[in-house]
Design a protein around this motif. Structure first.
Motif, PDB file in Angstrom:
ATOM      1  N   UNK A 167       0.798  -1.219   0.000  1.00 38.15           N
ATOM      2  CA  UNK A 167       0.000   0.000   0.000  1.00 38.15           C
ATOM      3  C   UNK A 167       0.835   1.275   0.000  1.00 38.15           C
ATOM      4  N   UNK A 168       2.013   1.237   0.651  1.00 41.72           N
ATOM      5  CA  UNK A 168       2.732   2.494   0.865  1.00 41.72           C
ATOM      6  C   UNK A 168       4.126   2.572   0.248  1.00 41.72           C
ATOM      7  N   UNK A 169       4.762   1.444  -0.065  1.00 42.09           N
ATOM      8  CA  UNK A 169       6.137   1.492  -0.578  1.00 42.09           C
ATOM      9  C   UNK A 169       6.129   1.079  -2.042  1.00 42.09           C
ATOM     10  N   UNK A 170       6.421   2.022  -2.907  1.00 38.83           N
ATOM     11  CA  UNK A 170       6.284   1.782  -4.344  1.00 38.83           C
ATOM     12  C   UNK A 170       7.505   1.109  -4.956  1.00 38.83           C
ATOM     13  N   UNK A 171       8.695   1.448  -4.465  1.00 37.47           N
ATOM     14  CA  UNK A 171       9.923   0.942  -5.089  1.00 37.47           C
ATOM     15  C   UNK A 171      10.736   0.143  -4.073  1.00 37.47           C
ATOM     16  N   UNK A 172      12.048   0.026  -4.317  1.00 39.35           N
ATOM     17  CA  UNK A 172      12.876  -0.789  -3.419  1.00 39.35           C
ATOM     18  C   UNK A 172      13.494   0.024  -2.285  1.00 39.35           C
ATOM     19  N   UNK A 173      13.028   1.256  -2.126  1.00 36.82           N
ATOM     20  CA  UNK A 173      13.499   2.107  -1.044  1.00 36.82           C
ATOM     21  C   UNK A 173      12.327   2.967  -0.565  1.00 36.82           C
ATOM     22  N   UNK A 174      12.088   3.005   0.727  1.00 33.59           N
ATOM     23  CA  UNK A 174      10.963   3.782   1.236  1.00 33.59           C
ATOM     24  C   UNK A 174      11.316   5.265   1.278  1.00 33.59           C
ATOM     25  N   UNK A 175      10.457   6.070   0.695  1.00 33.75           N
ATOM     26  CA  UNK A 175      10.674   7.516   0.691  1.00 33.75           C
ATOM     27  C   UNK A 175      10.107   8.130   1.972  1.00 33.75           C
ATOM     28  N   UNK A 176      10.670   9.251   2.444  1.00 32.56           N
ATOM     29  CA  UNK A 176      10.149   9.909   3.656  1.00 32.56           C
ATOM     30  C   UNK A 176       8.653  10.204   3.571  1.00 32.56           C
ATOM     31  N   UNK A 177       8.184  10.578   2.370  1.00 31.53           N
ATOM     32  CA  UNK A 177       6.762  10.873   2.195  1.00 31.53           C
ATOM     33  C   UNK A 177       5.923   9.611   2.403  1.00 31.53           C
ATOM     34  N   UNK A 178       6.438   8.466   1.942  1.00 29.43           N
ATOM     35  CA  UNK A 178       5.715   7.199   2.105  1.00 29.43           C
ATOM     36  C   UNK A 178       5.684   6.785   3.577  1.00 29.43           C
ATOM     37  N   UNK A 179       6.796   6.971   4.253  1.00 30.99           N
ATOM     38  CA  UNK A 179       6.844   6.647   5.679  1.00 30.99           C
ATOM     39  C   UNK A 179       5.853   7.500   6.465  1.00 30.99           C
ATOM     40  N   UNK A 250      17.977   0.809   0.919  1.00 32.86           N
ATOM     41  CA  UNK A 250      17.305   0.050  -0.138  1.00 32.86           C
ATOM     42  C   UNK A 250      17.287  -1.418   0.269  1.00 32.86           C
ATOM     43  N   UNK A 251      16.480  -2.220  -0.427  1.00 37.61           N
ATOM     44  CA  UNK A 251      16.383  -3.633  -0.078  1.00 37.61           C
ATOM     45  C   UNK A 251      17.728  -4.337  -0.247  1.00 37.61           C
ATOM     46  N   UNK A 252      18.498  -3.955  -1.243  1.00 29.76           N
ATOM     47  CA  UNK A 252      19.811  -4.578  -1.435  1.00 29.76           C
ATOM     48  C   UNK A 252      20.766  -4.215  -0.302  1.00 29.76           C
ATOM     49  N   UNK A 253      20.610  -3.016   0.241  1.00 28.99           N
ATOM     50  CA  UNK A 253      21.462  -2.592   1.357  1.00 28.99           C
ATOM     51  C   UNK A 253      21.112  -3.309   2.659  1.00 28.99           C
ATOM     52  N   UNK A 254      19.879  -3.805   2.746  1.00 30.84           N
ATOM     53  CA  UNK A 254      19.476  -4.545   3.940  1.00 30.84           C
ATOM     54  C   UNK A 254      20.294  -5.825   4.114  1.00 30.84           C
ATOM     55  N   UNK A 255      20.812  -6.363   3.013  1.00 33.38           N
ATOM     56  CA  UNK A 255      21.594  -7.592   3.086  1.00 33.38           C
ATOM     57  C   UNK A 255      22.850  -7.420   3.938  1.00 33.38           C
ATOM     58  N   UNK A 256      23.290  -6.184   4.104  1.00 35.18           N
ATOM     59  CA  UNK A 256      24.497  -5.912   4.884  1.00 35.18           C
ATOM     60  C   UNK A 256      24.206  -5.688   6.371  1.00 35.18           C
ATOM     61  N   UNK A 257      22.930  -5.677   6.738  1.00 36.27           N
ATOM     62  CA  UNK A 257      22.562  -5.440   8.136  1.00 36.27           C
ATOM     63  C   UNK A 257      22.670  -6.745   8.910  1.00 36.27           C
ATOM     64  N   UNK A 258      23.572  -6.791   9.888  1.00 39.42           N
ATOM     65  CA  UNK A 258      23.779  -8.000  10.685  1.00 39.42           C
ATOM     66  C   UNK A 258      22.498  -8.381  11.425  1.00 39.42           C
ATOM     67  N   UNK A 259      22.153  -9.655  11.331  1.00 36.90           N
ATOM     68  CA  UNK A 259      21.011 -10.174  12.065  1.00 36.90           C
ATOM     69  C   UNK A 259      19.685 -10.087  11.340  1.00 36.90           C
ATOM     70  N   UNK A 260      19.640  -9.354  10.240  1.00 32.79           N
ATOM     71  CA  UNK A 260      18.381  -9.175   9.522  1.00 32.79           C
ATOM     72  C   UNK A 260      18.191 -10.304   8.514  1.00 32.79           C
TER      73      UNK A 260
END
Length: 509
Positions: A167-179, A250-260
Motif C-alpha cells: 500500500x505504501x512502498x512503491x519501489x525498493x526504497x521507502x521515501x520519507x513521504x511514504x513513511x 534500499x532492499x539490497x542494502x538490507x543484506x548488509x545489516x547483521x542479524x536481519x
C-alpha cells in the motif's frame, strides 16, 4: 519417559510453517520447524480472490509437510489458517482443495481466535500480568489488552507487513513521504479504540517473526549476551534509532545489516513503523519480545496440568519444563530444593543472612537447576550447566533473572563466577555479585549433602555460636559420602560469609 509427538501447521499471510513438538509429560518442546515463505497475501487480487498460482504454491508446501510428518511418524496434526485465507473470497474452495489433495482439514481462525492464542502463549511464557500484545502478520495485526492476566479487549487490524508494503512502498526504497503516510494511517487505525490509549505497566509483548528479527539486529548492535530473544526488552529509544538507521536503506542494502533475515528484508520497515507507532501512541517503554506465539498458544492449550494463575506459576512451570526436557533426576532436584529451603531458613533465623522474597524465589529455582549439566559430564558440570541455562528458553523470567539464576546455579568457586560474569559487564551491582557468591556457595554445600543421590538427609538445624556456625545434619542411612563432600566444600561458604562452619551428623532413630 514416553514421548508423544504432535504438529501445528500455520498457514499465514507471509509464511506457511510446520512445527513439530514432543510432549514430555506436561512439558511440550519444539523439535523441528519447517517453513515456506510464500507471502500468500500477494496472490489476492482486487476482488480478494486468491490466484491459482498462490493456491498451487500452498498445496506444494503442504504436500512437502506431509512427507516430513510421515518421516517423523507424526499423526496428530492441527492445520490452521489466518488472514490470507480468511480474507480470500474463494476461501471455501481453497480449504476444500487442501483437504482433497493433502488430507489436511484446515481450521480457519478468526481474528479474535488468533489474538487469543497469541495472548495465551504470552501469559504462559512471559513475566507480564498486565499490558498489550501485538502480533504482526502479513495481512493482519492482532492487538490485545490484558489486565491481571485476563483478556479485556482484542482487535484484528486489517493491515500487516505485506499489505502495508504493497500500500505504501512503491519501489525498493521507502521515501520519507511514504513513511509519513504509513505512520498517519497506522495512527488513525489505533485512534479508533480508546482502550489503546495507554499500555498497562508500560508493557507491549511483541509476537512474531518481525519482532524476533528486530531483536536479533539490536542484540548484535549491543553485543548482547547469548540469552536469546524471548523476554528481550527492545526500548522505544532503540526502536527509534533502528527506524532512523534502516528507513533510508534500499532492499539490497538490507543484506548488509547483521542479524536481519533476507526473507524479511523488504518487510522490516512496515514492522518497525507499526511497533514504533503503537509504543508512541500508548506511551509504552518499549517492546518485550516473545518468541512464543500463535502456534505455541494452540499447543499449550493441550497442557492441562499445573497452574498458570500468577507470574510465579509461569516461572515454576518454566523451570519444570527445563528439568523435564533435560532428563533430570526428579528426586535429587526436589531434595536440593528442600535442603536449600531448610538451610536458608536456618541462616535467616540465626541472623547470618537477610533474604528478600524475590531473592528467596530465585534461589529456590536455582536450587532446582543446580548443576543441571551434570548429565553431560560430571567433571565439568559447572560449565555445562552455565551453557545450557544461558542458551535455554527460560519461560517466565526476565533476562536479568535468567542470568542471575544461571550464574548461581553453575557456581563452583569465586574465580569461575568472575569468569562467567565477563559476558554481563554492567548488568549486576557489587552487592548482587556478593549475593550470587553466597547463594552459589550455599547451593554447592546443599549439593554435597546429597552426594550419593539417595536423599538421606531429612533435616538440618543451624546454630550460630560466636563466629562459628554449627550445622546439625539429621540422616536416615549411611552418610559417608555426604560427610566427606560437605567437609570438603564448606570452605566456599565460609569465605563468602566470613564464618567457620562445623558439621555434626546424627542418625534418626
Amino acid at each position: 519417559m514416553n514421548q508423544s509427538k504432535t504438529a501445528i501447521i500455520d498457514i499465514g499471510s507471509n509464511t506457511v510453517r510446520l512445527v513439530l513438538y514432543k510432549e514430555h509429560g506436561s512439558a511440550i518442546e519444539e523439535f523441528r520447524n519447517v517453513k515456506a515463505p510464500l507471502r500468500l497475501r500477494r496472490f489476492l487480487d482486487e476482488s480478494s480472490e486468491m490466484s491459482e498460482e498462490g493456491v498451487s504454491l500452498l498445496l506444494e508446501a503442504l504436500k512437502n509437510f506431509r512427507e516430513v510428518l510421515d518421516f517423523y511418524e507424526v499423526t496428530e496434526v492441527e492445520c490452521t489458517a489466518t488472514a490470507a485465507v480468511r480474507q480470500a473470497a474463494n476461501r471455501e474452495a481453497i480449504i476444500e482443495r487442501v483437504k482433497k489433495e493433502t488430507g489436511f482439514q484446515v481450521r480457519l481462525l478468526s481474528g479474535e481466535e488468533e489474538a487469543y492464542y497469541g495472548l495465551s502463549a504470552v501469559l504462559k511464557t512471559m513475566p507480564a500480568d498486565s499490558g498489550l500484545t501485538i502480533d504482526i502478520g502479513g495481512g493482519s495485526t492482532e492487538i490485545t489488552l490484558f489486565e491481571n492476566r485476563v483478556l479485556k479487549h482484542s482487535f484484528s487490524f486489517p493491515f500487516g507487513v505485506v499489505s502495508l508494503k504493497e500500500q505504501f512502498i512503491a519501489e525498493d526504497r521507502m521515501k520519507p513521504k511514504e513513511q509519513k503516510k504509513m505512520a498517519e494511517y497506522i495512527q488513525a487505525e489505533l485512534q479508533k479504540f480508546d482502550w489503546l490509549d495507554q499500555a498497562p505497566d508500560g508493557i507491549i509483548a511483541a509476537i512474531g517473526g518481525s519482532a524476533r528479527n528486530l531483536a536479533n539486529v539490536q542484540q548484535l548492535k549491543e553485543n548482547y549476551p547469548p540469552l536469546g530473544v524471548h523476554g528481550y526488552e527492545l526500548t522505544v529509544d532503540a526502536l527509534d534509532q533502528l527506524r532512523s538507521e534502516l528507513s533510508p536503506l534500499s532492499y539490497s542494502e538490507f543484506e548488509k545489516v547483521d542479524g536481519l533475515s533476507n526473507e524479511r528484508a523488504d518487510l522490516i520497515l512496515p514492522a518497525i513503523e507499526v511497533f514504533y507507532q503503537l509504543a508512541v501512541h500508548t506511551k509504552a517503554k518499549g517492546l518485550l519480545v516473545s518468541s512464543r506465539g500463535l502456534r505455541d498458544g494452540i499447543v499449550l492449550e493441550r497442557t492441562k496440568s499445573g497452574s498458570w494463575d500468577t507470574a510465579e506459576d509461569v516461572k515454576r512451570n518454566g523451570v519444570q519444563r527445563l528439568l523435564t526436557v533435560y532428563g533430570h533426576d526428579r528426586e535429587h532436584h526436589y531434595q536440593m530444593m528442600n535442603l536449600t529451603k531448610n538451610m536458608l531458613a536456618g541462616f535467616e533465623e540465626e541472623g547470618i543472612l537477610s533474604i528478600t522474597d524475590k531473592e528467596r524465589f530465585l534461589i529456590e529455582q536455582a536450587a532446582a537447576l543446580f548443576y543441571l549439566g551434570e548429565y553431560i559430564s560430571s567433571s565439568s558440570k559447572s560449565r555445562h550447566t552455565f551453557y545450557l541455562l544461558i542458551n535455554s528458553l527460560f519461560d517466565g523470567f526476565t533476562h536479568w533473572e535468567k542470568a542471575y539464576i544461571s550464574l548461581t546455579a553453575s557456581f563452583t568457586n569465586n574465580s569461575t563466577l568472575k569468569q562467567y560474569l565477563e559476558e554481563f559487564d554492567g548488568w549486576f551491582k557489587k552487592e548482587d555479585v556478593q549475593k550470587m557468591r553466597e547463594y552459589g556457595a550455599l547451593l554447592k554445600l546443599c549439593f554435597s549433602l546429597n552426594s550419593s543421590k539417595r536423599s538421606i538427609v531429612k533435616d538440618l538445624k543451624i546454630n550460630q555460636k560466636n563466629d562459628r556456625t554449627l550445622i546439625t545434619v539429621f540422616c536416615e542411612g549411611s552418610e559417608l559420602a555426604e560427610r566427606y563432600q560437605s567437609d570438603k566444600q564448606k570452605r566456599h561458604l565460609e569465605k563468602a560469609l566470613q564464618t567457620t562452619i562445623g558439621f555434626t551428623f546424627k542418625q534418626i532413630e
